[in-house]
Design a protein around this motif. Sequence first.
Motif, mmCIF file in Angstrom:
data_model
loop_
_atom_site.group_PDB
_atom_site.id
_atom_site.type_symbol
_atom_site.label_atom_id
_atom_site.label_comp_id
_atom_site.label_asym_id
_atom_site.label_seq_id
_atom_site.Cartn_x
_atom_site.Cartn_y
_atom_site.Cartn_z
ATOM 1 N N VAL A 127 3.661 7.474 3.924
ATOM 2 C CA VAL A 127 3.401 7.926 2.550
ATOM 3 C C VAL A 127 4.526 7.479 1.623
ATOM 4 N N ASP A 128 5.752 7.644 2.075
ATOM 5 C CA ASP A 128 6.903 7.205 1.285
ATOM 6 C C ASP A 128 6.862 5.692 1.061
ATOM 7 N N LEU A 168 5.474 0.739 -2.341
ATOM 8 C CA LEU A 168 4.666 -0.469 -2.505
ATOM 9 C C LEU A 168 3.837 -0.443 -3.782
ATOM 10 N N THR A 169 3.383 0.732 -4.175
ATOM 11 C CA THR A 169 2.530 0.844 -5.363
ATOM 12 C C THR A 169 3.292 1.309 -6.591
ATOM 13 N N PHE A 227 8.057 -6.566 -2.890
ATOM 14 C CA PHE A 227 8.587 -6.780 -1.539
ATOM 15 C C PHE A 227 7.987 -8.053 -0.962
ATOM 16 N N ASP A 228 8.794 -8.722 -0.131
ATOM 17 C CA ASP A 228 8.326 -9.943 0.537
ATOM 18 C C ASP A 228 7.829 -9.667 1.951
ATOM 19 N N VAL A 280 -2.674 -1.537 2.926
ATOM 20 C CA VAL A 280 -2.075 -2.732 2.313
ATOM 21 C C VAL A 280 -3.094 -3.857 2.244
ATOM 22 N N ARG A 281 -3.824 -4.078 3.341
ATOM 23 C CA ARG A 281 -4.812 -5.163 3.357
ATOM 24 C C ARG A 281 -5.996 -4.872 2.437
ATOM 25 N N GLY A 282 -6.242 -3.601 2.155
ATOM 26 C CA GLY A 282 -7.354 -3.263 1.273
ATOM 27 C C GLY A 282 -7.010 -3.251 -0.200
#
Length: 751
Positions: free
Chosen positions: A665-666, A671-672, A677-678, A698-700
Motif C-alpha cells: 500500500v505504501d 507510485l501514484t 521510478f525506473d 502496476v501492469r493494469g
Amino acid sequence: MSQSDDQLLKRLLAMFEVEAEEHLSAIAAGLLALEQSPPRERAQELVETTFREVHTLKGAARAVNLGAVVAVCHAMESVFAALKGGRLALTPGGMDLLHQGYARVRGLLDGSVVAGPDQDALVSALEAYAEGREPVARAAVPPEPAARTEPPAPPPAEEGSPANTPSADTPADAPRVGSRPTLRIATSKVDTLLRHAEELVSARLAAGRQVADLGGLASEVAERVRSHERARRRLEEAEDSPAARLLKQQGDTLRWLSGRIAQLANAGRQDLRILGKMLDSLLDEAKQVLMVPVSALLDPMAPLVRDLARAEGKEVELIIRGGDLEIDRRIQEEMKDALLHLVRNAIAHGIEPPEAREAKGKAPRGTLAITVAQTEAGRAEIAIADDGGGFDVTRLRHAAAEQGLMSAEAAAALDDDEARALAFRSGLSTSGLLTDVSGRGLGLPIVQEKVERLGGGLAVESTVGLGTVFRIRLPVTLASFRGVLVEVEGACFILPTGGVERVARVALGAIATVENRETVVLDGRTLGLVRLADVLGLAPTRGNQAPPSHYTVAVLSRGGQATAFIVDRVRDEQEVLMKSLGPQLARAPYVTGASVLATGEVALILNIPDLLAGAAQAPATARPMVAVSRKKSILIAEDSITARTLFKNLLEAAGYQVRTAVDGVDAWGALTGGEEFDLLVSDVEMPRMGGFELTTKVRGTPKLAELPVVLITSLGSREDKERGIDAGANAYLVKDSFDQGNLLQIVSHLV
C-alpha cells in the motif's frame, strides 16, 4: 569481504538485533494469547498476526545469513500456515512445540544455544505436526550449550618418557597432541601480511632501476676517465707544464671515483640478487599460507545444484573430482561467482527435463561433473561438463537477430563455431524470463571477464545432443603479471601483456576509411583503428599539431576480436603488481586497478575487454569517460527493516537513487503520488498488499505498465514463479539463493 561490506554487515546486524527483539516479543505475546483458548475469530487473527511476525523474522535473519534461525522459523511458519488454512487444530502438544521453537530462536540469537541434533529433531517435529501428525510427548531436552567444554588435561608423563608418546591402546596413526602445533589466525591478517610482502615487489623494481642507473653512471664515468687520459697524454707530449700536472691530478681523482662507483654498482647488483631470492622465497611461503583445497569452493555446490534442479523441474547428479588440489583462496573467491554462473547455465540451458531426456534415450537424471586438475607447473584446469543438449546454435542465431545484435541475414550466415561464440556476447540470452537462474545474458561474459582478469583462459567444447564442457585454465596462485606501458596524452597506462597481440608503427598513408571507420591492414588482416585517448575520453594536451608521418599502435585482442589502438609511445614491458582502486572507484570504466612503477609514478591498469567494447561503440568524436545523466530511481517495497536496509545500501552503493516503502500500500501511494521510478523491487508476502497484487495493479495502470518489476521472496516453487510471471514480473529472485551480484546484474539489465 571488503571493509565497506564488513561495515554494512555490522550495521545490518545491529538493526537486526532491534528488529528481532520486536518480532520475538510479538511472537511470545501471540503464543501466550493463543494458549488462553480465545474465540475462533480472535484465534484466527492471532494466528495470522503471529504467522506474519515469524515470516518477517525469517526474512530478516536470512538477510544477515543466520541460517539456523531461518530453519526454525520456516518450520514454525509451516505450522501457522496449516493453522491458518484450517488443515490443523492447535493442540497442547503442538503449542508446546511452538513454544520450544520460540525458545530455540531466542537462544540462537542471544548465543545461549547453538544448532545441533536437538534442533534438527525440533524442526522435524514441527514439520510433522504441520502435516497433521500429533507430536509424541517427550522429556524436555536441555539446549546444547554454546560454549564447548574443554577435555580434561592428560595426566603428567612419567619421568623419562616422551610427553607425546601414545598409550598402548592408542592407534598408531591417531593424531597426537602437540605433534603438529597450529595457530588459528584471522584470514584478514594473513591477507594483510601477504599484501605487504607483495608490495616489496615494487621496492625490488625501484632498487633494480637504481642499480641500473648506478651501473650506467659507472660506465659514463669510466668513459670520461679514458677521454681525460687521452687529453692528458697529448698535453704532456707537447710540454711539461702546470696544466699537464693539474690534468694528471684530476685524472687520479676520476680514476678513484670511477673505481668506487663501479664497486657500488657491483655491490648493488649482488644485493639486488640476494633481495630478489629472499623476496621470491617470502612470497612463495606467504602464498602457501593461502593455498587451500579447492573442495572448499566446490563442496557447497551440492545443495545449490539440488535446489536449482528442483526449481527447474530437473534431476541432476553432481560429480566432483580433484577437490584436494590446492589453489590460492583469493583465486577461489574471485572464481566463485563465475562457477555459479556456469552451474546455473548448465542446469537452466544444458540439461534437459527428465521427460525430454527419456525421449532422446538418455537417463532421466542428468550429470554435471566438475573436474579440477593441475595441467602444468603453477596452472590448473577446472572443467565443468554436462550431458545435456549442447549449444542450440539455431536459438542463438535467432536471439542475436531478435535482440538487435546483428541482422537476420548475418546471423544465418554464421557457422556453428561463430554462433556458439555469440553466447559470450553481453546481453544475449535465449531465456524469455529474468530469474535468479537465467535470462540476463550476462553469465558467460562475466565468466570470461573473471577468468581473463585472473590471467587465465576459457575454452568451450559442445556437441549437439551430447553435452557441453567449459574448460577454465587458471594460475594456482595470484602473482604479479607482465604489462606493456604506453603513454597517451602525457599519462602512463598499463596494458596486460596477455591481451596485447603486438605493437607496430603504421604509416599515415596506410590508414584507410571504411564505412566512416578508420582501418589498417596488419599481417594480412584488416583491423579497426581507434585512438586510445578517444576511447578513454582524454582531452588533447598538445594543441593542434600537424599529423605525424607514422603512428604507434598496440593491437589488443580477445576471443578472436582484435582492434588497433593508437598510442603516443610504447615505453616498456615489465613486471606489474596490481593495486585495487577501492570501492569509491570500483565502477570506473576501462580501469581494473593501478600500479606504482619503479619511478614512483602511478599508472592505471586498463581492462582489455572493456577497451574493445568501447572501441566498437566509439563515435567519430572523442568519447567521454563518464556519461552525465540522471540517477536511476528505484522503489523498494519490503516489510522487514533489515532486508529493506540491505537492499537500499546495496543499490545506493551501486549508484542508484533509492526510495523505500514498508508494504504494498505504501509503495502504491509512492507510485501514484507523482514520483517517477525506473524500477520496482518488491517482496511478495507483505501486510495490507503483497507483491503479486502490487505487480498486477502496476501492469493494469497505463502510466506504469512498462515499469520493470523485480520480485524477491522466499517462495521458490515453480507455481509461485509462474504466478509471478502471470502477474507481469520481469524478474523473480528467491531469497534462499539470494546473491547480491545477481540483483545488481538484473537491475542493470532492466534499467
